[in-house]
Write an enzyme that holds these catalytic residues in place. Structure first.
Site, PDB file in Angstrom:
ATOM      1  NE  ARG A  11      32.512  42.819  37.228  1.00 29.84           N
ATOM      2  CZ  ARG A  11      33.592  42.083  37.348  1.00 29.84           C
ATOM      3  NH1 ARG A  11      34.188  41.562  36.286  1.00 29.84           N
ATOM      4  NH2 ARG A  11      34.074  41.785  38.541  1.00 29.84           N
ATOM      5  CG  ASP A  12      33.292  38.055  38.090  1.00 22.54           C
ATOM      6  OD1 ASP A  12      33.706  37.619  37.012  1.00 22.54           O
ATOM      7  OD2 ASP A  12      33.911  37.927  39.158  1.00 22.54           O
ATOM      8  CG  HIS A 207      36.272  39.135  43.490  1.00 26.29           C
ATOM      9  ND1 HIS A 207      35.096  39.641  42.995  1.00 26.29           N
ATOM     10  CD2 HIS A 207      36.679  38.204  42.596  1.00 26.29           C
ATOM     11  CE1 HIS A 207      34.808  39.045  41.847  1.00 26.29           C
ATOM     12  NE2 HIS A 207      35.758  38.172  41.579  1.00 26.29           N
ATOM     13  CG  HIS A 209      36.618  33.315  41.188  1.00 20.47           C
ATOM     14  ND1 HIS A 209      36.355  33.151  39.865  1.00 20.47           N
ATOM     15  CD2 HIS A 209      36.219  34.585  41.492  1.00 20.47           C
ATOM     16  CE1 HIS A 209      35.831  34.264  39.369  1.00 20.47           C
ATOM     17  NE2 HIS A 209      35.746  35.158  40.328  1.00 20.47           N
ATOM     18  CB  CYS A 240      36.629  27.202  35.551  1.00 22.88           C
ATOM     19  SG  CYS A 240      38.078  26.581  34.711  1.00 22.88           S
ATOM     20  CG  ASN A 249      32.322  35.495  40.980  1.00 24.37           C
ATOM     21  OD1 ASN A 249      33.118  36.294  41.437  1.00 24.37           O
ATOM     22  ND2 ASN A 249      31.916  35.527  39.721  1.00 24.37           N
TER      23      ASN A 249
END
Lengths: 333, 333
Positions: A11-12, A207, A209, A240, A249
């Site tokens: 998903r992410d 969660h 990063h 990024c 992540n």
């Protein structure tokens, strides 16, 4: 199992990449992750396909994933409409993003913070009206909980005010999310300690990063606060674009290694996780994959926390072939 | 200053690179680092120049560095001969590598662990015979304290037996070193807690590598144990050749950012540190430099711990221009 590693790559990770992974490749990857011992996987996002075409096949991916025995299948849904679609596809655990930053909330889901909390309340009321077998667990990740790229500093008290309101609205668990990589270990420990004190059993996971290289440091800090659920993505995909080395992540492979090395059982097999990474790479040829462990391997003497065994194959120790110690003077005597 | 960041790049970083940085470039880099607020810099290694030609100019670099006001100039020396040369050059703080792994000790300095401890005792006795103004502080980093690429597991009890013997031998401080990137946060916290309990004021700092991406996590763990001195190298130079993304030492830029974000004053200015990075890059054109912060910048709202100020220039917030939050659904409403 001491720690639940919740894989969010499908998903992410995938929604942060402009290319769309074919549906069958997603299904293969999810199955490979489950085979490696991942017990919870966030497989897609129920948003309008015009906004995130990479997630247009979320229902198909869910329908396949819920066939996998023992796997908790998570999907993201930002509002009632998305939650209803997710439930229809068979999802029984749904994560709703609620932002602590007013400006980010408006930009991301076109709702104020108050409106987002009300939406969660509506969703939970609807959920409670469903037959028990269809009733999904509702998990909230409070995003921008540690700071926001638009607003900058986010008041900590406001984060906990929101968390309490979300718990009253009926959410089953409320975690804290640092999707922008702003958090530092002192803040993570302080805020998760408070979250657990204020929400008790409804306190959710982390969660985190790795935008500034601090992802695993924040895991170490969250462990100090008693957190036992961590999101991560295989290969740290969706990095990024402004920082070539910065993953999105935290990387599942590195996280699993660190937890196991710390003596915390994850139930995950590093060799099979390496196999899942190959499946991912086949599904997204040429896409940058991150992580240290896949290059370096486990250290000589590594043992799994629970089994007390060393990995067999790809995850095995390559330390002896690797770098010289830092203070090497190469026989200075 | 809450935490001492001890820069080891000019020694540990440069000796891990096959090219030799010109002496004047080293001197410029050390001056730029000092100008950025680094208070302690390990500038070279006194070993035989045939073994490490990159360090052949250690005396010249020391003689220049000791002119810099307020700077503690450190040099590495593996034995009495090296220590004497270091003192002759004007070094007043010397770090001696002593390995907890028997096999590594033999391979690295051609001494058994026992012989290495005896060498430290001889060095300290000689040190005590010097006039007070020339007497160097003797710092030990126990290398392979967390495991060894040759031997694998290193017994923790043995590490502390060595530490106690080194303290009795006269060493001023005894730290723990993970030059191979084996350590994990649980181990780091446990071992530094014990080191401080057993050695008191003679307990030294942490020398941590980032081979498996765990460097800053181990810093967070060491901070929990009360450690206040951390080695790091600018740009993480001297990375592991077997892992393209893996830095050698933890990266000074990332470490300083994390500590300051945690509210721990380092006395270091991120803009001037970026300037020193440019000086380093000029001295080693084309060499890979690592680190997340140099690419991403500080987060929006970042303030230095002590001054409460935001950086002015290169270190300033670039978060607002950077990545979307992880749970971005881009106005899903």
């Amino acid at each position: 199992m001491d720690v639940l590693v919740s894989e969010v790559g499908p998903r992410d990770g995938l929604q942060s990449i402009s290319r769309t992974m074919p549906t069958t490749a997603k299904q293969r990857w999810v199955r490979a992750l489950a085979a490696a011992g991942l017990r919870e996987i966030e497989v897609g996002s129920f948003v309008h396909p015009k906004l995130l075409p990479q997630m247009a096949d979320a229902a198909e991916v869910v329908r396949d994933a819920i066939q996998i025995p023992g796997l908790t299948v998570l999907a993201l849904a930002p509002n009632m409409k998305g939650v209803m679609r997710a439930v229809e596809a068979g999802t029984r655990k749904i994560t709703m993003p609620v932002s602590a930053s007013h400006l980010h909330s408006l930009a991301n889901i076109r709702m104020s913070c108050d409106e987002a909390i009300e939406e969660v309340a509506r969703v939970c009321a609807w959920r409670d009206s469903l037959p028990e077998a269809q009733r999904p667990e509702i998990e909230i990740g409070i995003s921008t909980a540690f700071g926001c790229t638009i607003q900058g500093v986010v008041e900590e008290d406001w984060v906990f005010t929101m968390a309490a309101r979300l718990a009253r609205a009926g959410a089953d668990s409320i975690g804290l999310s640092d999707g922008v990589g702003y958090a530092n270990p002192a803040q993570v420990k302080r805020m998760f300690t408070r979250l657990r004190a204020e929400l008790g059993e409804r306190a959710g996971g982390a969660h985190l990063h790795n935008t500034r290289g601090q992802g695993l440091a924040n895991v170490a800090a969250a462990l100090e606060a008693g957190v036992t659920t961590f999101d991560s993505s295989q290969g740290g995909i969706g990095g990024c674009p402004y920082s070539p080395g910065a993953t999105g992540n935290i990387v599942t492979e590195d996280l699993v290694w660190m937890l196991e090395a710390m003596g915390l059982d994850t139930g995950i097999d590093l060799d099979l996780l390496a196999e899942a990474r190959r499946v991912l790479a086949e599904g997204l040829p040429g896409e940058a994959l991150y992580g240290y462990l896949p290059d370096v391997g486990t250290e000589k003497g590594f043992r799994y926390a629970r089994r007390g065994e060393a990995p067999e194959g790809t995850g095995r120790a390559r330390g002896s072939a690797a770098c010289q110690p830092a203070d090497s003077v190469a026989a200075a005597g």
